[in-house]
Write a protein that holds these residues in place. Structure first.
Motif, mmCIF file in Angstrom:
data_model
loop_
_atom_site.group_PDB
_atom_site.id
_atom_site.type_symbol
_atom_site.label_atom_id
_atom_site.label_comp_id
_atom_site.label_asym_id
_atom_site.label_seq_id
_atom_site.Cartn_x
_atom_site.Cartn_y
_atom_site.Cartn_z
ATOM 1 N N PHE A 32 0.853 -1.198 0.000
ATOM 2 C CA PHE A 32 0.000 0.000 0.000
ATOM 3 C C PHE A 32 0.888 1.248 0.000
ATOM 4 O O PHE A 32 1.807 1.343 0.828
ATOM 5 N N ASP B 249 0.403 4.619 1.064
ATOM 6 C CA ASP B 249 -0.602 5.428 1.768
ATOM 7 C C ASP B 249 -0.027 6.439 2.752
ATOM 8 O O ASP B 249 -0.621 7.475 3.003
ATOM 9 N N PHE C 234 -1.772 -1.186 -4.009
ATOM 10 C CA PHE C 234 -2.754 -0.100 -3.998
ATOM 11 C C PHE C 234 -1.932 1.179 -4.019
ATOM 12 O O PHE C 234 -1.235 1.490 -3.053
ATOM 13 N N ASP C 235 -1.988 1.881 -5.120
ATOM 14 C CA ASP C 235 -1.101 3.030 -5.307
ATOM 15 C C ASP C 235 -1.677 4.278 -4.614
ATOM 16 O O ASP C 235 -2.774 4.252 -4.037
ATOM 17 N N GLU D 63 -5.509 5.586 -3.214
ATOM 18 C CA GLU D 63 -6.519 4.555 -2.916
ATOM 19 C C GLU D 63 -6.973 4.629 -1.460
ATOM 20 O O GLU D 63 -8.124 4.339 -1.160
ATOM 21 N N CYS E 83 -4.065 1.733 4.281
ATOM 22 C CA CYS E 83 -4.013 0.267 4.174
ATOM 23 C C CYS E 83 -5.115 -0.427 4.976
ATOM 24 O O CYS E 83 -5.820 -1.302 4.448
ATOM 25 N N LEU F 103 -8.530 -0.174 3.442
ATOM 26 C CA LEU F 103 -8.648 -0.974 2.219
ATOM 27 C C LEU F 103 -8.714 -2.464 2.547
ATOM 28 O O LEU F 103 -9.438 -3.216 1.896
ATOM 29 N N SER G 170 -11.980 -4.512 1.329
ATOM 30 C CA SER G 170 -11.980 -5.490 0.240
ATOM 31 C C SER G 170 -11.170 -6.757 0.465
ATOM 32 O O SER G 170 -11.182 -7.616 -0.417
ATOM 33 N N SER H 173 -10.297 6.462 2.461
ATOM 34 C CA SER H 173 -10.117 5.759 1.181
ATOM 35 C C SER H 173 -10.829 6.516 0.069
ATOM 36 O O SER H 173 -11.643 7.415 0.332
ATOM 37 N N ARG H 174 -10.538 6.090 -1.156
ATOM 38 C CA ARG H 174 -11.199 6.693 -2.316
ATOM 39 C C ARG H 174 -12.714 6.474 -2.232
ATOM 40 O O ARG H 174 -13.498 7.357 -2.511
ATOM 41 N N GLU H 175 -13.088 5.269 -1.781
ATOM 42 C CA GLU H 175 -14.510 4.967 -1.663
ATOM 43 C C GLU H 175 -15.182 5.882 -0.636
ATOM 44 O O GLU H 175 -16.295 6.343 -0.849
#
Ligand code: SF4
Lengths: 417, 164
Positions: free
Chosen positions: A62, A64, A93-94, A97, A100, A103, A107, A329-331
C-alpha cells in the motif's frame, strides 16, 4: 475447555489445539506492508533468498503514508515497491486509494483469517473477526516467502460492552475510556475480545475504530465475533462469500473480564503525550487548538465524516483553527462527495486531503509548529507524532473534533449539537 | 558476555522517540537515519553512545509503530542490548529478529552511566559501578533460537522454515 476467539482462529490456522501460552506456526491468509515499512520488507525478502512469494494474490503493498510523496527519497521508495509488485505479482494499492487498514477492511479481510501486516494498526481488521496483528519488516518478509508465521497464542481480556451510546458519544470515546482504564501497556501480549449487547448492535465502522486502537493498550489483537452485521457489511461490498460466523465458546476462559456500560460514557480526550492520559472533553474546556485533524484508519470513514458534517453544517471553523480532513479511502471520499459532506466541510473552512494517512504520522500535510496544539481523531499522540516534538496532540472523536473546530478550544460536542 | 555503559531512559519511550515519522524519508538511508536515533527523547545520546553501550529503560519501551527501523538504528549505533522493565510486543519481536537482545529486569537498580556486564546464558546483569546483581526474565525458546542465529533472516536462510 472452551476456546476464546483467538484460540479458535489459531487452532484452525495451525491445525492443532491452540490454547493460550502455546507457540504455533499459523497459515497466513493475508500479508501486507506499506510505503514506510515496505522497502525494508522487500530488501529483507530479497536477502532471505526467497525466489517467489508464497501467495502473490494474498500479498499486498500500500502506498498510503506518503501519498502523494512529499520528497524524492520517498518517491524512490515508491518506485521500489511498484517494481517489486510488477516482478513478484503481488497486489499494490497506489497513491490515492487510501489507508491500508481501511482498504483491508473494504476489500480483503475475512472472518477467521490470520492477517499479518508491517504496520501496528493491522489490528483494525479484528473488527471483522480476523486475527490481525502488526509485525516488523523481517517477520512480514518471511510471511511473504513462507505464507506462514509463528505466534504465541495470547491470553485474552474480555471486554463486555452493554448499554446504548448517549448522543454525542461514540465508539472512539469507548476506545479512549478503555485505554485510560487499562493503561498503554495494560494488554501487552494479550488479545482483547469484545462482546456484549452493544457489540451486537455496533456498526462495522465503530468496531474498526475500537479494534484499531487495541494496540494502544499494547494488545496483539482486538477481536470482534463475526455476526449478521459483519455479513451485511461484506454483502454490501459484494463479498458475501467471504462471510463465516466466528465466535468464542461460551465456556472459554479469560484472564480478566471488563464490563463497560456505554450509556454512562461521556466524550473523552487523550492528552499529550500518551494515549492513556485520558480526561473528559468537558474538563479540558479552554485549551486552545490551532489545528483539528479528522481522518486516519481510526476515524476517517464515511460515518465519521457524516458526524463531522452534521455538526459543522452552516457553521464556520474558528478563524484561528485550521481544519484538515483526510478521507480514509477513495470509496469514502466518493461517498462523502455524493452525500454532500465534502461540500459542507469545505464551506465550513476545511482543507480536504487526498485519501491516505495525511497528517497522522508527521510526514507532511499538516505538520504542527512549535507550541501548537492539535485535536486529532487519530490513534496516537506521542511526542513528535505529527512532525514536531515541540507540539501537542489531543485525541478525540469526530464529534469532539468538529465541535472543537468551531469554538477553537477543546469542546464537548454536546455543547454545539 | 556483553559489557558497556548504561544510558538511562524513562517509561514509555515510543518508536516516535527513537525514529520519528518526520524522518521517514531517511528509512532507505540507514546511516543517515541512525544519526537521529532517540533524538526526541535525549538529543545528546547519539553523540555520546559507543559500541557496546546499553539502553536501560523503564516500562513499555518501544511502544507504538511496527517500524523495524527503530531497533535497527539502535543496533547500528553500537548498542549491544536493551534492558527494560517491560517492552512493547512488536518492538520486542523486531529487536530479536535483528539479533539485538532485549532483557527484562528491574532497571530501577541501575543508574545512568553505570558500567554493566551481562551474561546472556546465565541470565544475569552485573552492575560493576554499584555492585548489584540482577536476573532477567528468560527469553522464550523460539526467540532465543532466532537471536542465537543473529536474527530471523539468517535463521530462515539456515533452516528454510520455522522450528518451534
Ligand atoms: S492513518 Fe495513521 S495510524 Fe493509520 S496507518 Fe496511517 S499513519 Fe498509521
Amino acid at each position: 475447555m472452551g476456546k476464546t476467539l483467538a484460540e479458535k482462529i489459531l487452532s484452525e490456522k495451525s491445525q492443532g489445539d491452540a490454547h493460550s501460552g502455546a507457540f504455533v506456526v499459523a497459515k497466513v491468509d493475508l500479508v501486507f506492508a506499506q510505503d514506510t515499512t515496505g522497502p525494508l520488507t522487500v530488501r529483507e525478502f530479497q536477502t532471505s533468498g526467497f525466489k517467489r512469494l508464497a501467495n502473490p494474490e494474498k500479498t499486498v503493498l500500500f502506498l498510503d503514508h506518503a501519498a502523494p510523496s512529499p520528497n524524492q527519497q520517498l518517491s524512490a521508495d515508491h518506485i521500489l515497491l511498484r517494481q517489486f509488485s510488477r516482478q513478484s505479482g503481488c497486489l499494490i494499492f497506489d497513491v490515492g486509494e487510501g489507508v491500508c487498514h481501511q482498504l483491508v477492511a473494504e476489500s480483503l479481510a475475512k472472518p477467521g483469517d490470520v492477517i499479518v501486516g508491517a504496520d501496528s494498526h493491522t489490528v483494525t481488521a479484528g473488527a471483522l473477526g480476523a486475527f490481525a496483528t502488526g509485525m516488523g519488516s523481517s517477520d512480514v518478509a518471511v510471511a511473504f516467502g513462507l505464507g506462514k508465521t509463528w505466534l504465541k497464542v495470547p491470553e485474552t481480556i474480555k471486554v463486555v460492552v452493554s448499554g446504548s451510546f448517549p448522543e454525542g458519544v461514540s465508539a472512539k470515546d469507548l476506545a479512549l475510556h478503555l485505554i485510560g482504564q487499562l493503561g498503554a501497556d495494560g494488554a501487552t501480549y494479550k488479545a482483547l475480545e469484545f462482546g456484549g449487547d452493544s457489540v451486537v448492535k455496533m456498526s462495522i465502522p465503530g468496531r474498526l475504530t475500537i479494534a484499531s486502537m487495541a494496540v494502544e493498550a499494547g494488545a496483539k489483537v482486538g477481536l470482534f465475533p463475526s455476526d449478521e452485521v459483519t455479513q451485511d457489511y461484506l454483502a454490501e461490498q459484494g463479498r458475501s462469500d467471504h462471510y463465516q460466523p466466528v465466535s468464542p465458546d461460551a465456556d472459554a476462559s479469560y484472564e480478566k473480564i471488563i464490563n463497560i456500560d456505554v450509556s454512562r460514557l461521556e466524550p473523552m480526550v487523550s492528552q499529550p503525550h500518551a494515549v492513556d492520559n485520558t480526561a473528559l472533553a468537558r474538563q479540558l474546556k479552554g485549551i486552545e487548538i490551532q489545528q483539528v485533524f479528522i481522518g486516519t484508519c481510526t476515524n476517517g470513514r464515511l460515518e465519521d465524516l457524516a458526524v463531522a458534517a452534521t455538526i459543522l453544517k452552516g457553521k464556520k471553523r474558528h478563524p484561528d483553527t485550521r481544519l484538515i480532513v483526510a478521507p480514509a479511502s477513495r470509496e469514502v471520499l466518493l461517498g462523502a462527495i455524493e452525500a454532500g459532506y465534502i461540500a459542507t466541510l469545505l464551506e465550513a473552512g476545511a482543507v480536504i486531503l487526498p485519501p491516505g494517512c495525511g497528517a497522522c504520522l508527521g510526514l507532511h500535510q499538516g505538520v504542527l509548529a512549535d507550541g501548537e496544539s492539535c485535536l486529532s481523531t487519530a490513534n496516537r499522540n506521542f511526542k513528535g507524532r505529527m512532525g514536531n516534538p515541540d507540539a501537542f496532540i489531543y485525541l478525540g472523536s469526530p464529534a469532539t473534533a468538529a465541535a472543537t473546530a468551531i469554538t477553537g478550544e477543546i469542546t464537548d460536542p454536546r455543547e454545539v449539537m | 558476555m556483553l559489557c558497556g555503559r548504561a544510558f538511562k531512559f524513562g517509561d514509555g519511550i515510543s518508536t516516535d522517540h527513537i525514529t520519528p515519522g518526520r524522518l521517514a524519508h531517511l528509512r532507505s538511508n540507514l546511516p543517515e537515519l541512525a544519526k537521529h536515533v532517540l533524538e526526541d527523547a535525549e538529543p545528546t545520546f547519539v553523540s555520546r553512545v559507543r559500541a557496546g553501550d546499553l539502553i536501560v529503560a523503564g516500562s513499555n519501551f518501544g511502544l507504538g509503530s511496527s517500524r523495524e527501523h527503530a531497533p535497527l538504528v539502535i543496533k547500528k549505533v553500537g548498542v549491544s542490548a536493551v534492558l527494560a522493565k517491560s517492552v512493547a510486543r512488536i518492538f520486542f519481536r523486531n529487536a530479536i529478529n535483528l539479533g539485538l537482545p532485549v532483557l527484562l529486569c528491574d532497571t530501577d537498580k541501575i543508574n545512568d552511566g553505570d558500567e554493566l556486564e551481562i551474561d546472556l546464558a546465565a541470565g544475569v546483569v552485573k552492575d560493576k559501578t554499584n555492585g548489584s546483581r540482577l536476573t532477567f526474565k528468560k527469553i522464550p525458546e523460539v526467540m532465543l533460537r532466532i537471536l542465537n542465529e543473529g536474527g530471523l533472516i539468517p535463521y530462515i536462510k539456515k533452516y528454510g522454515d520455522f522450528r518451534l
